[in-house]
Design a protein around this motif. Structure first.
Motif, PDB file in Angstrom:
ATOM      1  N   PHE A   1       0.807  -1.219   0.000  1.00  0.00           N
ATOM      2  CA  PHE A   1       0.000   0.000   0.000  1.00  0.00           C
ATOM      3  C   PHE A   1       0.847   1.279   0.000  1.00  0.00           C
ATOM      4  CE2 PHE A   1      -2.181   3.476   1.980  1.00  0.00           C
ATOM      5  CZ  PHE A   1      -3.202   3.626   1.058  1.00  0.00           C
ATOM      6  N   ILE A   2       1.988   1.234   0.706  1.00  0.00           N
ATOM      7  CA  ILE A   2       2.773   2.469   0.859  1.00  0.00           C
ATOM      8  C   ILE A   2       3.471   2.879  -0.441  1.00  0.00           C
ATOM      9  CG2 ILE A   2       5.019   1.515   1.551  1.00  0.00           C
ATOM     10  CD1 ILE A   2       3.176   4.306   3.407  1.00  0.00           C
ATOM     11  N   ASP A   3       3.570   1.923  -1.379  1.00  0.00           N
ATOM     12  CA  ASP A   3       4.314   2.183  -2.609  1.00  0.00           C
ATOM     13  C   ASP A   3       3.411   2.878  -3.622  1.00  0.00           C
ATOM     14  OD1 ASP A   3       5.916   2.163  -4.804  1.00  0.00           O
ATOM     15  OD2 ASP A   3       6.509   0.054  -4.624  1.00  0.00           O
ATOM     16  N   HIS A   4       3.220   4.145  -3.397  1.00  0.00           N
ATOM     17  CA  HIS A   4       2.292   4.895  -4.243  1.00  0.00           C
ATOM     18  C   HIS A   4       2.792   5.049  -5.679  1.00  0.00           C
ATOM     19  CE1 HIS A   4       0.295   6.919  -0.500  1.00  0.00           C
ATOM     20  NE2 HIS A   4       0.235   5.612  -0.503  1.00  0.00           N
ATOM     21  N   ALA A   5       4.140   4.956  -5.850  1.00  0.00           N
ATOM     22  CA  ALA A   5       4.681   5.074  -7.210  1.00  0.00           C
ATOM     23  C   ALA A   5       4.248   3.873  -8.043  1.00  0.00           C
ATOM     24  CB  ALA A   5       6.200   5.162  -7.162  1.00  0.00           C
ATOM     25  N   GLU A   6       4.333   2.693  -7.432  1.00  0.00           N
ATOM     26  CA  GLU A   6       3.972   1.461  -8.146  1.00  0.00           C
ATOM     27  C   GLU A   6       2.461   1.245  -8.185  1.00  0.00           C
ATOM     28  OE1 GLU A   6       5.235  -2.321  -9.886  1.00  0.00           O
ATOM     29  OE2 GLU A   6       6.243  -0.429  -9.529  1.00  0.00           O
ATOM     30  N   TYR A   7       1.796   1.655  -7.108  1.00  0.00           N
ATOM     31  CA  TYR A   7       0.362   1.340  -6.983  1.00  0.00           C
ATOM     32  C   TYR A   7      -0.484   2.603  -6.749  1.00  0.00           C
ATOM     33  CZ  TYR A   7       2.505  -3.232  -6.196  1.00  0.00           C
ATOM     34  OH  TYR A   7       3.255  -4.369  -6.319  1.00  0.00           O
ATOM     35  N   PRO A   8      -0.433   3.533  -7.700  1.00  0.00           N
ATOM     36  CA  PRO A   8      -1.142   4.813  -7.480  1.00  0.00           C
ATOM     37  C   PRO A   8      -2.660   4.652  -7.380  1.00  0.00           C
ATOM     38  CG  PRO A   8      -0.372   4.646  -9.758  1.00  0.00           C
ATOM     39  CD  PRO A   8       0.217   3.477  -9.025  1.00  0.00           C
ATOM     40  N   ILE A   9      -3.198   3.614  -8.021  1.00  0.00           N
ATOM     41  CA  ILE A   9      -4.661   3.470  -8.004  1.00  0.00           C
ATOM     42  C   ILE A   9      -5.110   3.043  -6.596  1.00  0.00           C
ATOM     43  CG2 ILE A   9      -6.675   2.434  -9.135  1.00  0.00           C
ATOM     44  CD1 ILE A   9      -4.894   3.892 -11.134  1.00  0.00           C
ATOM     45  N   SER A  10      -4.306   2.182  -5.958  1.00  0.00           N
ATOM     46  CA  SER A  10      -4.653   1.776  -4.581  1.00  0.00           C
ATOM     47  C   SER A  10      -4.684   3.003  -3.677  1.00  0.00           C
ATOM     48  CB  SER A  10      -3.633   0.769  -4.041  1.00  0.00           C
ATOM     49  OG  SER A  10      -3.609  -0.368  -4.866  1.00  0.00           O
ATOM     50  N   ALA A  11      -3.708   3.911  -3.899  1.00  0.00           N
ATOM     51  CA  ALA A  11      -3.667   5.140  -3.093  1.00  0.00           C
ATOM     52  C   ALA A  11      -4.906   5.992  -3.364  1.00  0.00           C
ATOM     53  CB  ALA A  11      -2.398   5.923  -3.405  1.00  0.00           C
ATOM     54  N   GLU A  12      -5.324   6.034  -4.620  1.00  0.00           N
ATOM     55  CA  GLU A  12      -6.523   6.814  -4.968  1.00  0.00           C
ATOM     56  C   GLU A  12      -7.767   6.184  -4.323  1.00  0.00           C
ATOM     57  OE1 GLU A  12      -7.721   9.491  -6.054  1.00  0.00           O
ATOM     58  OE2 GLU A  12      -9.760   8.888  -6.584  1.00  0.00           O
ATOM     59  N   VAL A  13      -7.783   4.853  -4.272  1.00  0.00           N
ATOM     60  CA  VAL A  13      -8.930   4.178  -3.656  1.00  0.00           C
ATOM     61  C   VAL A  13      -8.995   4.514  -2.163  1.00  0.00           C
ATOM     62  CG1 VAL A  13      -9.860   1.902  -3.051  1.00  0.00           C
ATOM     63  CG2 VAL A  13      -9.100   2.353  -5.383  1.00  0.00           C
ATOM     64  N   GLU A  14      -7.818   4.604  -1.514  1.00  0.00           N
ATOM     65  CA  GLU A  14      -7.810   5.013  -0.100  1.00  0.00           C
ATOM     66  C   GLU A  14      -8.461   6.397   0.036  1.00  0.00           C
ATOM     67  OE1 GLU A  14      -4.552   7.097   1.371  1.00  0.00           O
ATOM     68  OE2 GLU A  14      -4.637   6.291   3.407  1.00  0.00           O
ATOM     69  N   GLN A  15      -8.077   7.317  -0.844  1.00  0.00           N
ATOM     70  CA  GLN A  15      -8.620   8.683  -0.768  1.00  0.00           C
ATOM     71  C   GLN A  15     -10.137   8.695  -1.004  1.00  0.00           C
ATOM     72  OE1 GLN A  15      -6.923  11.420   0.328  1.00  0.00           O
ATOM     73  NE2 GLN A  15      -5.408   9.844   0.776  1.00  0.00           N
ATOM     74  N   ARG A  16     -10.582   7.833  -1.911  1.00  0.00           N
ATOM     75  CA  ARG A  16     -12.035   7.752  -2.129  1.00  0.00           C
ATOM     76  C   ARG A  16     -12.726   7.300  -0.844  1.00  0.00           C
ATOM     77  NH1 ARG A  16     -12.462   4.276  -7.720  1.00  0.00           N
ATOM     78  NH2 ARG A  16     -11.209   5.657  -9.007  1.00  0.00           N
ATOM     79  N   CYS A  17     -12.151   6.292  -0.190  1.00  0.00           N
ATOM     80  CA  CYS A  17     -12.767   5.785   1.052  1.00  0.00           C
ATOM     81  C   CYS A  17     -12.808   6.897   2.107  1.00  0.00           C
ATOM     82  CB  CYS A  17     -11.994   4.578   1.598  1.00  0.00           C
ATOM     83  SG  CYS A  17     -12.167   3.106   0.584  1.00  0.00           S
ATOM     84  N   ILE A  18     -11.715   7.657   2.207  1.00  0.00           N
ATOM     85  CA  ILE A  18     -11.685   8.726   3.213  1.00  0.00           C
ATOM     86  C   ILE A  18     -12.762   9.774   2.902  1.00  0.00           C
ATOM     87  CG2 ILE A  18     -10.279  10.645   4.128  1.00  0.00           C
ATOM     88  CD1 ILE A  18      -7.864   8.690   3.830  1.00  0.00           C
TER      89      ILE A  18
END
Ligand SMILES: Cc1ncc(COP(=O)(O)O)c(C=O)c1O
Length: 458
Positions: free
Chosen positions: A80-97
């Motif tokens: 999850f912390i690897d936003h460079a590799e997994y930017p969509i997962s990071a975006e999904v976190e922001q959607r949840c927030i």
């Protein structure tokens, strides 16, 4: 006839090594085993753990839909912390927030974080309270060496943990026999200029009720005018923040109240996701102390991090998002109401049984039944917990309340999505049978009582 196989070859053909060998448990294994053997070794051992279907103790999710399980299993490799590799997962976190901020009535744009659970969310939220207090004090050239935090004896142990780990004086309002939540009259005597905040619980671990959040908020609003003290309120909604919006939408406990500055909630409790996922949501961006945010570029992109951990899986964030879009408000409300209806059925049956007294009946509460034995008996709640597990395998926790209500013994049954109406009837019948057994034979042996499930917070 051919020569018989060697034991090793026989094991390969007919069974697995661990049918007849002890499991590796001490030294680092010098050599390995086949993938099938390793899988069977682990699976067979785990088969002896508690059966989630009969676990009435845990708040944590023990069942998700097969489609959600596929999302989880298919995404276990994502860090999850690897936003460079997994930017969509990071975006999904922001959607949840953003969705949680909306559910909790945040007044505008805000911020928050995905955490491992409510414990991490509480540590981070309370650290922000401490840092914001420090900033206010330093701006006025006042000392910052004696921060204190006010909460009731009805909180989860994580609040004491925070105070000890991060050097804050805990000002704990003791409970009393018959009073298991706190209100403004309990908080007021403890507030002073060194108070970094007040923590109130929505859905306590002990009885599932809520502190008087409206009353505490009003007290804190009044203190702003009367004593020029601006004390923020944090809501520990570990369980309740996924229950109240759906069962009691008109009850105010969230950002509709002026002093509520941050809220934590466990995705893995009534957010209906497997462990470990929690959330911290601030009222406004300014409520997050900027000094707590770290900027790093180890992973190829400069990122802001506000967590106690670093690397962690993204699967549960994705599973939370799955639930949000799968159920929406209507779906969550349906599930919460179903659990509440079954909890009420169980409560009615326990009342009919005649041996029990319900705790806080008719008040706003998590979907659970908290109860104790009524009147004098030749056995107690711990005996009943033991008897029920011995007879039927139900894990029904018994515990004593925190100080100063230690004399009160409580039984608590979580009524989850997996407990159907039919099972409620069986459970009530099994409880009645266990009472009959105990009436005849008296309480459990002290060695049996030691094995009773006593922890409250899972
Ligand atoms: C009120 C409350 N706060 C905090 C926690 C800790 O939550 P977690 O297990 O998600 O870390 C719990 C757990 O039961 C709880 O009930």
């Amino acid at each position: 006839m051919n020569n018989p196989l060697s034991p090793d070859d026989a094991a390969k053909l007919y069974g697995n090594r661990f049918l007849t060998e002890d499991a590796p448990a001490g030294d680092f294994p010098a050599s390995g085993m086949s993938a099938l053997d390793a899988m069977r070794l682990v699976a067979e051992e785990l088969a002896l753990e508690g059966d989630p279907q009969r676990n009435l103790a845990t708040f944590v999710t023990t069942w998700m839909e097969p489609e959600a399980q596929r999302i989880i299993a298919g995404n276990l490799h994502r860090n999850f912390i690897d936003h460079a590799e997994y930017p969509i997962s990071a975006e999904v976190e922001q959607r949840c927030i953003r969705m949680l901020a909306d559910l909790f009535h945040a007044p505008g744009e805000t911020t928050g974080a995905r955490t491992q659970g409510s414990s991490e969310a509480i540590m981070l939220g309370a650290l922000s309270l401490k840092w914001k207090w420090k900033q206010r004090r330093e701006a006025e050239s006042k000392p910052v060496d004696k921060p204190n935090l006010i909460f009731g004896g009805d909180v989860h142990v994580v609040w004491d943990k925070f105070c000890r780990y991060f050097d804050v004086e805990p000002r704990i309002v003791p409970l009393q026999d018959g009073k298991y939540v706190i209100g403004p009259e309990d908080v007021e005597p403890h507030v002073d200029e060194n108070t970094i905040g007040v923590a109130a619980v929505l859905g306590t671990t002990f009885t599932g009720h809520a502190d008087d959040i409206v009353g505490i908020d009003k007290l804190l609003v009044d203190l702003k005018g009367e004593r020029e003290l601006d004390v923020p309120l944090h809501i520990d909604g570990a369980s309740g923040a996924f229950v109240w919006p759906f069962l009691y939408p008109d009850s105010k406990w969230d950002f509709r109240l002026e002093q509520v500055r941050s809220i934590n909630v466990s995705g893995h409790k009534f957010g209906l996701v497997y462990p470990g996922i929690g959330w911290l949501v601030f009222r406004e961006k300014e409520d997050l102390a900027e000094d707590l945010v770290f900027y790093e570029n180890y992973l190829g992109k400069t990122d802001a991090t506000f967590t106690l951990n670093f690397s962690t899986g993204a699967s549960m964030v994705l599973a939370q998002y799955y639930n949000f879009v799968r159920y929406g408000f209507e779906g969550y409300a349906y599930i919460m109401k179903a659990m509440q209806a079954n909890a009420r059925t169980l409560a009615e049956k326990l009342k009919e049984n005649g041996n029990f007294e319900l705790i806080g009946e008719g008040e706003e509460q998590l979907p659970l039944v908290a109860f104790k034995l009524a009147g004098e008996k030749n056995y107690d709640e711990f005996d009943l917990s033991w008897q029920l597990s011995a007879e039927r395998g139900w894990m029904l926790p018994a515990y004593t309340m925190p100080p100063n209500a230690e004399e009160v013994k409580v039984l608590r049954a979580l009524v989850k999505q997996t407990l159907s109406r039919e099972q409620i009837h069986r459970l009530a019948d099994d409880i009645a049978l266990a009472c009959e057994t105990l009436e005849k034979k008296g309480g459990a042996h002290s060695s049996e009582r030691k094995r009773v499930k006593t922890g409250t917070g899972y």
